[in-house]
Design a protein around this motif. Sequence first.
Motif, short mmCIF file in Angstrom:
data_model
loop_
_atom_site.label_atom_id
_atom_site.label_comp_id
_atom_site.label_asym_id
_atom_site.label_seq_id
_atom_site.Cartn_x
_atom_site.Cartn_y
_atom_site.Cartn_z
N ASP A 19 -32.78 13.51 33.68
CA ASP A 19 -34.24 13.35 33.61
C ASP A 19 -34.64 12.38 32.49
N GLN A 20 -33.95 12.47 31.36
CA GLN A 20 -34.27 11.57 30.25
C GLN A 20 -33.97 10.12 30.64
N ARG A 21 -32.88 9.92 31.38
CA ARG A 21 -32.56 8.55 31.83
C ARG A 21 -33.61 8.05 32.83
N VAL A 22 -34.08 8.92 33.71
CA VAL A 22 -35.13 8.53 34.65
C VAL A 22 -36.36 8.05 33.87
N ARG A 23 -36.72 8.78 32.83
CA ARG A 23 -37.88 8.40 32.03
C ARG A 23 -37.66 7.04 31.36
N TYR A 24 -36.46 6.86 30.82
CA TYR A 24 -36.14 5.59 30.16
C TYR A 24 -36.28 4.42 31.14
N PHE A 25 -35.80 4.59 32.37
CA PHE A 25 -35.86 3.49 33.32
C PHE A 25 -37.25 3.29 33.90
N HIS A 26 -38.07 4.32 33.92
CA HIS A 26 -39.49 4.12 34.25
C HIS A 26 -40.13 3.20 33.21
N ALA A 27 -39.84 3.47 31.94
CA ALA A 27 -40.40 2.65 30.87
C ALA A 27 -39.85 1.23 30.90
N SER A 28 -38.57 1.08 31.19
CA SER A 28 -37.96 -0.25 31.25
C SER A 28 -38.57 -1.07 32.38
N THR A 29 -38.74 -0.47 33.56
CA THR A 29 -39.35 -1.15 34.69
C THR A 29 -40.79 -1.55 34.36
N PHE A 30 -41.50 -0.66 33.72
CA PHE A 30 -42.88 -0.90 33.31
C PHE A 30 -42.96 -2.12 32.39
N GLY A 31 -42.11 -2.14 31.37
CA GLY A 31 -42.13 -3.24 30.41
C GLY A 31 -41.77 -4.58 31.02
N ARG A 32 -40.74 -4.59 31.88
CA ARG A 32 -40.33 -5.85 32.52
C ARG A 32 -41.44 -6.40 33.40
N HIS A 33 -42.11 -5.51 34.13
CA HIS A 33 -43.16 -5.94 35.03
C HIS A 33 -44.32 -6.58 34.28
N TYR A 34 -44.77 -5.94 33.22
CA TYR A 34 -45.97 -6.42 32.54
C TYR A 34 -45.71 -7.58 31.58
N ARG A 35 -44.44 -7.92 31.35
CA ARG A 35 -44.17 -9.12 30.54
C ARG A 35 -44.71 -10.38 31.20
N THR A 36 -44.88 -10.36 32.51
CA THR A 36 -45.42 -11.51 33.22
C THR A 36 -46.87 -11.29 33.65
N ARG A 37 -47.44 -10.16 33.32
CA ARG A 37 -48.81 -9.84 33.76
C ARG A 37 -49.81 -9.79 32.62
N VAL A 38 -49.32 -9.62 31.40
CA VAL A 38 -50.20 -9.58 30.23
C VAL A 38 -49.53 -10.34 29.10
N PHE A 39 -50.32 -10.68 28.09
CA PHE A 39 -49.76 -11.32 26.91
C PHE A 39 -49.02 -10.29 26.07
N LYS A 40 -48.10 -10.78 25.26
CA LYS A 40 -47.26 -9.92 24.44
C LYS A 40 -48.08 -8.98 23.57
N GLU A 41 -49.22 -9.45 23.11
CA GLU A 41 -50.06 -8.64 22.23
C GLU A 41 -50.48 -7.32 22.90
N VAL A 42 -50.66 -7.34 24.22
CA VAL A 42 -51.04 -6.13 24.95
C VAL A 42 -49.88 -5.14 24.94
N LEU A 43 -48.66 -5.62 25.14
CA LEU A 43 -47.49 -4.74 25.13
C LEU A 43 -47.24 -4.20 23.72
N VAL A 44 -47.48 -5.01 22.71
CA VAL A 44 -47.31 -4.55 21.33
C VAL A 44 -48.32 -3.44 21.03
N ALA A 45 -49.58 -3.64 21.45
CA ALA A 45 -50.60 -2.63 21.22
C ALA A 45 -50.27 -1.33 21.97
N PHE A 46 -49.74 -1.47 23.19
CA PHE A 46 -49.33 -0.29 23.97
C PHE A 46 -48.26 0.49 23.22
N ASP A 47 -47.23 -0.21 22.75
CA ASP A 47 -46.16 0.45 22.00
C ASP A 47 -46.70 1.13 20.75
#
Length: 334
Positions: free
Chosen positions: A241-269
């Motif tokens: 289950d922990q690995r599933v959560r990790y890969f949900h987050a990884s997929t999320f991050g990879r997707h939005y790297r091309t959809r928003v500016f880095k500043e949005v991902l930094v603020a999210f983190d």
Amino acid sequence: MISHYVTRFFTMPPADLEAFVADWLAMRRQDYVDWERCSGAGDGGRDVVGFETADGYEGSWHNYQCKLLRRNLSISDAVLELGKIFMHVAAGDFTLPSKYVFVAPKGAVRALLDLTKRREEFRKTVIDRWDAVCRDNLVRGKAVPLTPEIRALIEAFDFTSVSVLDGAKLVAQPDIYPALVRCFGADPGPPPPPDALPDVGLDEAPYLGQLAAAYGARAELVGATPDDILRHPTFGDQLRDQRVRYFHASTFGRHYRTRVFKEVLVAFDDEIYHGVVDTHRDDDHQDTLAQVNAVMKVAPFLPLTGPLRDHASAQVKQGTCHRFANEGRLPWGI
């Protein structure tokens, strides 16, 4: 649908359109090694420039000329703007662009659009209209005749490189989403579902090693590895289950790297981090697994702001905590 943002261009200040185009070019890493916004007095007929090589103006470069007019872009408008480029190139200020794009939200008249498909006719039009359109309008108080140098540049220029981007075409461009999000607050859309859980990889070693130690301590398995825990009758499913959560987050991050500016991902983190860090640091955890479980209970309910707030599932928030552990920002351990 992002098409409804087209009319928003019509009421924005010209400087904001230039900033929007600059944001768009900043995301086009596959096209440009660098970009520059040249707007203002002395721009030389350049609003936003994209450089295809590190050689700048000595290499291939593209010019984006923003024309926020109350009407369609006319042939005379285009001839005047191109005339600025030819004048400055003749003066040695820079080289000819290999691509020239009019960014005109309201579009262009049909006759101009037709000219962009007829190279030689476009060339002839610029030459024929130079005296009427360019001669007395390029430099205030000074005539700029069609000199042999300027004429030679017009003859050498590839007029098929000239195009018009109206508002509808602009918002449909690849890599445009970050600019729409920043300028208009556009919704970047939901992330795709993660792929099937892959085999354990080396990139997961830090956080999985920390989790294996946490589960191993509770199971009294000295030196337990992730594989040991995955085979454990009680804790195996929990680690999966922990690995599933990790890969949900990884997929999320990879997707939005091309959809928003880095500043949005930094603020999210940062919001995730500050939402769980006090729980992570709590002195009352009996062991590391208690720390992990406490953070996993808090993370799903974190209130978020920003463009990604409606797209971060419980698994994404939890998995982001594992990513922090993997990166050393919030390692598991007390």
